[in-house]
Design an enzyme around this catalytic site. Structure first.
Site, PDB file in Angstrom:
ATOM      1  CG  HIS A  74      -1.836  -1.337   1.486  1.00  0.00           C
ATOM      2  ND1 HIS A  74      -1.481  -2.137   2.269  1.00  0.00           N
ATOM      3  CD2 HIS A  74      -2.796  -1.777   0.357  1.00  0.00           C
ATOM      4  CE1 HIS A  74      -2.236  -3.601   2.148  1.00  0.00           C
ATOM      5  NE2 HIS A  74      -3.047  -3.320   1.311  1.00  0.00           N
ATOM      6  CD  GLU A 126      -4.015   2.178  -2.467  1.00  0.00           C
ATOM      7  OE1 GLU A 126      -3.986   3.091  -4.297  1.00  0.00           O
ATOM      8  OE2 GLU A 126      -4.462   1.049  -3.036  1.00  0.00           O
ATOM      9  CB  SER A 260      -4.037  -9.186  -0.237  1.00  0.00           C
ATOM     10  OG  SER A 260      -5.992  -9.731   0.352  1.00  0.00           O
TER      11      SER A 260
END
Length: 278
Positions: A74, A126, A260
């Site tokens: 991120h 992020e 992820s």
């Protein structure tokens, strides 16, 4: 029972790159290597890395013998990178290249005199990193945010895991206020493809399983999408969470997963469903 598994389910390019880097370092048995926060939003992968000796930390200023810090997918705020370097720690940058591009565009818009508007989740790591590349006049919005603090010259960047529909909505709202707009569509193509395929599978499934970390933004978006299509949806992290009653009477089961989520977890979920369905 028919089981449909999304081809786009699982690791995206940026996540695979970051985890490969981390596990390679773990295999080298280097001492004093840590990740700043979880390298990705998947507890099972983070725990595997922990077992291999690479532990996530929230603060690199602790008394630990920190020799190298892995920057997660991120990204981190610009000031954080500078502080890590000032402590004499090696920086191993695993920031997703698509996030790096969004950071670059946020900085470019600021330098060109635009008020930077970031479409995303305000508390997401992020987005926090993107904010650091803009200035204090930048704002974070979502598709429901009232846009009352805009200048006449707007530059728009997007958290990479946001859906395209949200960008269209915000851009339509920005057009009502700004005289000049510059837009960088920094949505990762993987996100768009994953949402599109998930919608297709959900349209024919009796029940949907969305596999991935409960703290994963893009996985949560997949679950919300399935819910919005009025199909029974279960957001799970592992196969152990599956209850028999969820699939006992299902003839068609759909499985999708966030960017992820490792392949081995997806396969375990599929096996568990097949075992229940006979």
């Amino acid at each position: 029972m028919d089981i449909f598994v999304a081809k786009t389910a699982g690791f995206c390019f940026g996540v695979k790159r970051a985890t490969d880097m981390a596990f390679k370092l773990a295999a080298e048995k280097r001492k004093g290597v840590y990740t700043l926060g979880p390298i990705i939003h998947n507890p099972q992968v983070v725990n595997k890395l922990r077992q291999e000796g690479i532990v996530p930390i929230d603060d690199f200023k602790t008394g630990k013998d920190i020799r190298a810090v892995i920057i997660r997918t991120h990204g981190v705020p610009l000031q954080t990178s500078k502080e890590i370097a000032s402590f004499g720690c090696e920086i191993i940058d695993a920031t997703c290249p698509f996030v790096k591009k969004a950071q670059y565009y946020a900085k470019l818009l600021k330098e060109e005199g635009y008020q930077v508007v970031i479409l995303g989740e305000e508390n997401h790591p992020e987005v926090k990193s993107l904010m650091s590349y803009a200035d204090d006049n930048a704002i974070v919005v979502n598709e429901k945010t009232p846009l009352s603090r805009l200048s006449k010259k707007i530059g728009l960047v997007v958290q990479t895991t946001q859906p395209l529909e949200s960008l269209k909505k915000v851009l339509s709202d920005v057009l009502k206020h700004a005289k000049e707009i510059k837009v960088y569509n920094t949505i990762c193509n993987s996100t768009a493809l994953r949402l599109k395929e998930t919608e297709k599978i959900a349209g024919k499934a009796d029940v949907m399983f969305v596999v991935g970390g409960k703290n994963s933004a893009n996985t949560t978006q997949l679950a919300k999408l399935c819910d919005s299509l009025s199909v029974p949806t279960h957001h799970i992290e592992t196969a152990s969470e599956i209850e028999k009653k969820w699939v006992t009477h299902a003839r068609k089961v759909g499985i999708t997963a966030g960017a992820s989520t490792p392949e081995w977890i997806i396969k375990e979920v599929e096996k568990r469903i097949r075992d229940i369905g006979g």
